[in-house]
Design a protein around this motif. Structure first.
Motif, mmCIF file in Angstrom:
data_model
loop_
_atom_site.group_PDB
_atom_site.id
_atom_site.type_symbol
_atom_site.label_atom_id
_atom_site.label_comp_id
_atom_site.label_asym_id
_atom_site.label_seq_id
_atom_site.Cartn_x
_atom_site.Cartn_y
_atom_site.Cartn_z
ATOM 1 N N ALA A 79 2.267 -6.871 -8.700
ATOM 2 C CA ALA A 79 2.465 -5.439 -8.532
ATOM 3 C C ALA A 79 1.127 -4.720 -8.458
ATOM 4 C CB ALA A 79 3.304 -4.890 -9.669
ATOM 5 N N SER A 80 0.154 -5.167 -9.269
ATOM 6 C CA SER A 80 -1.151 -4.520 -9.265
ATOM 7 C C SER A 80 -1.851 -4.722 -7.934
ATOM 8 C CB SER A 80 -2.015 -5.071 -10.402
ATOM 9 O OG SER A 80 -2.213 -6.464 -10.255
ATOM 10 N N GLN A 81 -1.653 -5.923 -7.327
ATOM 11 C CA GLN A 81 -2.262 -6.195 -6.032
ATOM 12 C C GLN A 81 -1.670 -5.287 -4.961
ATOM 13 O OE1 GLN A 81 -1.555 -10.094 -4.133
ATOM 14 N NE2 GLN A 81 -3.765 -10.266 -3.898
ATOM 15 N N ALA A 82 -0.338 -5.119 -4.996
ATOM 16 C CA ALA A 82 0.317 -4.224 -4.040
ATOM 17 C C ALA A 82 -0.167 -2.793 -4.234
ATOM 18 C CB ALA A 82 1.834 -4.304 -4.206
ATOM 19 N N GLY A 83 -0.334 -2.398 -5.503
ATOM 20 C CA GLY A 83 -0.821 -1.054 -5.784
ATOM 21 C C GLY A 83 -2.230 -0.848 -5.276
ATOM 22 N N SER A 84 -3.055 -1.886 -5.381
ATOM 23 C CA SER A 84 -4.427 -1.807 -4.884
ATOM 24 C C SER A 84 -4.445 -1.640 -3.371
ATOM 25 C CB SER A 84 -5.188 -3.070 -5.287
ATOM 26 O OG SER A 84 -6.485 -3.075 -4.727
ATOM 27 N N ARG A 85 -3.560 -2.375 -2.678
ATOM 28 C CA ARG A 85 -3.483 -2.250 -1.219
ATOM 29 C C ARG A 85 -3.069 -0.839 -0.814
ATOM 30 N NH1 ARG A 85 -0.643 -7.588 -1.131
ATOM 31 N NH2 ARG A 85 -2.173 -9.162 -0.522
ATOM 32 N N GLU A 86 -2.073 -0.298 -1.499
ATOM 33 C CA GLU A 86 -1.620 1.061 -1.192
ATOM 34 C C GLU A 86 -2.743 2.069 -1.422
ATOM 35 O OE1 GLU A 86 1.910 1.989 -3.322
ATOM 36 O OE2 GLU A 86 3.118 0.427 -2.353
ATOM 37 N N ALA A 87 -3.515 1.872 -2.484
ATOM 38 C CA ALA A 87 -4.635 2.769 -2.768
ATOM 39 C C ALA A 87 -5.694 2.673 -1.673
ATOM 40 C CB ALA A 87 -5.243 2.428 -4.128
ATOM 41 N N ASP A 88 -5.958 1.446 -1.200
ATOM 42 C CA ASP A 88 -6.937 1.253 -0.124
ATOM 43 C C ASP A 88 -6.489 1.951 1.159
ATOM 44 O OD1 ASP A 88 -8.688 -0.265 -1.657
ATOM 45 O OD2 ASP A 88 -7.733 -2.163 -1.116
ATOM 46 N N ILE A 89 -5.201 1.831 1.475
ATOM 47 C CA ILE A 89 -4.669 2.474 2.681
ATOM 48 C C ILE A 89 -4.753 3.992 2.551
ATOM 49 C CG2 ILE A 89 -2.577 2.845 4.044
ATOM 50 C CD1 ILE A 89 -1.777 -0.052 3.329
ATOM 51 N N HIS A 90 -4.398 4.499 1.377
ATOM 52 C CA HIS A 90 -4.468 5.951 1.145
ATOM 53 C C HIS A 90 -5.903 6.452 1.289
ATOM 54 C CE1 HIS A 90 -3.554 9.877 -0.599
ATOM 55 N NE2 HIS A 90 -4.616 9.715 -1.381
ATOM 56 N N THR A 91 -6.853 5.721 0.705
ATOM 57 C CA THR A 91 -8.265 6.108 0.792
ATOM 58 C C THR A 91 -8.742 6.109 2.239
ATOM 59 O OG1 THR A 91 -8.752 5.234 -1.415
ATOM 60 C CG2 THR A 91 -10.614 5.499 0.092
ATOM 61 N N ALA A 92 -8.354 5.077 2.989
ATOM 62 C CA ALA A 92 -8.741 4.999 4.399
ATOM 63 C C ALA A 92 -8.195 6.190 5.176
ATOM 64 C CB ALA A 92 -8.237 3.696 5.007
ATOM 65 N N GLY A 93 -6.944 6.533 4.924
ATOM 66 C CA GLY A 93 -6.345 7.678 5.606
ATOM 67 C C GLY A 93 -7.081 8.970 5.316
ATOM 68 N N GLU A 94 -7.495 9.147 4.071
ATOM 69 C CA GLU A 94 -8.234 10.351 3.701
ATOM 70 C C GLU A 94 -9.592 10.401 4.401
ATOM 71 O OE1 GLU A 94 -7.131 12.987 1.772
ATOM 72 O OE2 GLU A 94 -5.279 11.898 2.221
ATOM 73 N N ILE A 95 -10.242 9.254 4.524
ATOM 74 C CA ILE A 95 -11.538 9.189 5.215
ATOM 75 C C ILE A 95 -11.373 9.591 6.676
ATOM 76 C CG2 ILE A 95 -13.300 7.580 6.079
ATOM 77 C CD1 ILE A 95 -12.983 6.047 3.416
ATOM 78 N N TRP A 96 -10.356 9.054 7.324
ATOM 79 C CA TRP A 96 -10.140 9.356 8.744
ATOM 80 C C TRP A 96 -9.760 10.819 8.952
ATOM 81 C CZ3 TRP A 96 -6.736 4.418 8.657
ATOM 82 C CH2 TRP A 96 -7.566 3.293 8.682
ATOM 83 N N ARG A 97 -8.910 11.346 8.084
ATOM 84 C CA ARG A 97 -8.510 12.752 8.210
ATOM 85 C C ARG A 97 -9.703 13.684 7.997
ATOM 86 N NH1 ARG A 97 -3.784 10.783 5.228
ATOM 87 N NH2 ARG A 97 -1.959 10.837 6.613
ATOM 88 N N ALA A 98 -10.593 13.299 7.083
ATOM 89 C CA ALA A 98 -11.775 14.121 6.810
ATOM 90 C C ALA A 98 -12.695 14.209 8.023
ATOM 91 C CB ALA A 98 -12.543 13.551 5.615
ATOM 92 N N HIS A 99 -12.566 13.249 8.945
ATOM 93 C CA HIS A 99 -13.382 13.252 10.161
ATOM 94 C C HIS A 99 -12.589 13.747 11.373
ATOM 95 C CE1 HIS A 99 -16.064 10.819 7.683
ATOM 96 N NE2 HIS A 99 -17.009 11.056 8.572
ATOM 97 N N GLY A 100 -11.474 14.416 11.117
ATOM 98 C CA GLY A 100 -10.740 15.061 12.196
ATOM 99 C C GLY A 100 -9.669 14.224 12.864
ATOM 100 N N TRP A 101 -9.433 13.014 12.359
ATOM 101 C CA TRP A 101 -8.376 12.188 12.947
ATOM 102 C C TRP A 101 -7.009 12.676 12.471
ATOM 103 C CZ3 TRP A 101 -9.546 6.222 13.104
ATOM 104 C CH2 TRP A 101 -10.743 6.004 13.815
ATOM 105 N N GLN A 102 -6.037 12.640 13.358
ATOM 106 C CA GLN A 102 -4.647 12.878 12.976
ATOM 107 C C GLN A 102 -4.023 11.521 12.661
ATOM 108 O OE1 GLN A 102 -2.601 15.155 15.967
ATOM 109 N NE2 GLN A 102 -4.036 16.864 15.859
ATOM 110 N N VAL A 103 -3.613 11.341 11.428
ATOM 111 C CA VAL A 103 -3.181 10.024 10.945
ATOM 112 C C VAL A 103 -1.707 10.049 10.567
ATOM 113 C CG1 VAL A 103 -3.554 8.225 9.214
ATOM 114 C CG2 VAL A 103 -5.502 9.556 10.080
ATOM 115 N N GLU A 104 -0.976 9.056 11.055
ATOM 116 C CA GLU A 104 0.425 8.875 10.671
ATOM 117 C C GLU A 104 0.592 7.469 10.114
ATOM 118 O OE1 GLU A 104 4.731 8.472 12.898
ATOM 119 O OE2 GLU A 104 3.389 10.106 13.528
ATOM 120 N N MET A 105 1.101 7.362 8.898
ATOM 121 C CA MET A 105 1.292 6.068 8.245
ATOM 122 C C MET A 105 2.710 5.552 8.484
ATOM 123 S SD MET A 105 -1.604 5.490 6.593
ATOM 124 C CE MET A 105 -2.993 6.311 5.788
#
Length: 235
Positions: free
Chosen positions: A1-27
């Motif tokens: 469960a912790s590994q799955a949670g880590s993956r979700e956190a990584d995906i969320h962080t990546a999305g925030e990085i892309w949005r901060a640079h003007g990308w429109q992101v859909e998960m």
């Protein structure tokens, strides 16, 4: 469960990085086999510029099969077991660094191989390596990572037998007993060894590596040649 949670956190962080640079992101999450290809195919039809596969090489392969022949670019966020495609491109293996690196990437046309009705981006294997991959369970990959493949390989090595095969390369037939045949669109095998070291993802060619023999123990020097990269001069 912790590994799955880590993956979700990584995906969320990546999305925030892309949005901060003007990308429109859909998960879009995948829940089973075929989902990645279906989601990617729909994204291309909807006119998305890029689909980023967040996962390992299996996820990347799914997305490739949805994007093949379209103008939508493929990206990869490495949160899988080995992440061979990301290693091949020299993208950082740390998800946050990879997300930042993707911001500077530019689209390029690449080749795809085809086995049956499926495309492959990296390699297609016949024989021993295909048998190992078929025996590795998803639960083992999650628990052991790359060692799941190594353990299965050791177990299978004691009972695997080569088979006589007829292979046609550039119109020239070869008939021999083989343990393994690898068709490479790329170089890195398992992220570790350059089995097809002359391959290029955009040269319009597939490179072929043939390991001959009756059993794995009957061909130790050929297997060693993979590690030492002397196979290019081994007939």
């Amino acid at each position: 469960a912790s590994q799955a949670g880590s993956r979700e956190a990584d995906i969320h962080t990546a999305g925030e990085i892309w949005r901060a640079h003007g990308w429109q992101v859909e998960m879009q999450p995948t829940r089973g086999p075929g989902d990645g290809a279906r989601i990617a195919r729909q994204a291309a039809a909807d006119g998305f510029d890029v689909v980023i596969a967040a996962g390992g090489d299996g996820t990347v392969n799914e997305v490739v099969n949805g994007l093949a022949g379209t103008q939508t670019a493929l990206g990869a966020l490495p949160i899988g077991t080995v992440n061979v495609w990301v290693r091949e491109l020299g993208i950082p293996l740390q998800p946050r660094a990879a997300a930042e690196a993707l911001l500077a990437c530019r689209p390029r046309a690449i080749d795809l191989g085809r086995a049956g009705d499926r495309y492959f981006l990296l390699m297609s294997g016949i024989g021993f390596d295909a048998a190992v991959t078929a025996e590795v369970r998803s639960s083992e990959k999650r628990r052991l990572g790359i060692f799941a493949y190594l353990l299965r390989a050791v177990n299978l090595a004691t009972r695997f037998r080569g088979t006589v095969a007829r292979i046609v390369i550039d119109g020239k037939p070869i008939r021999t007993r083989v343990l393994m045949v690898v068709l490479g669109n790329s170089q890195l095998y398992g992220g570790l060894v350059k089995v097809t070291s002359r391959a290029s993802i955009d040269d319009g060619l597939l490179d072929v590596c043939i390991i001959k023999g009756r059993t794995l123990w009957s061909a130790p020097f050929r297997l060693l040649s993979l590690i030492t990269q002397r196979y290019n001069i081994d007939p």
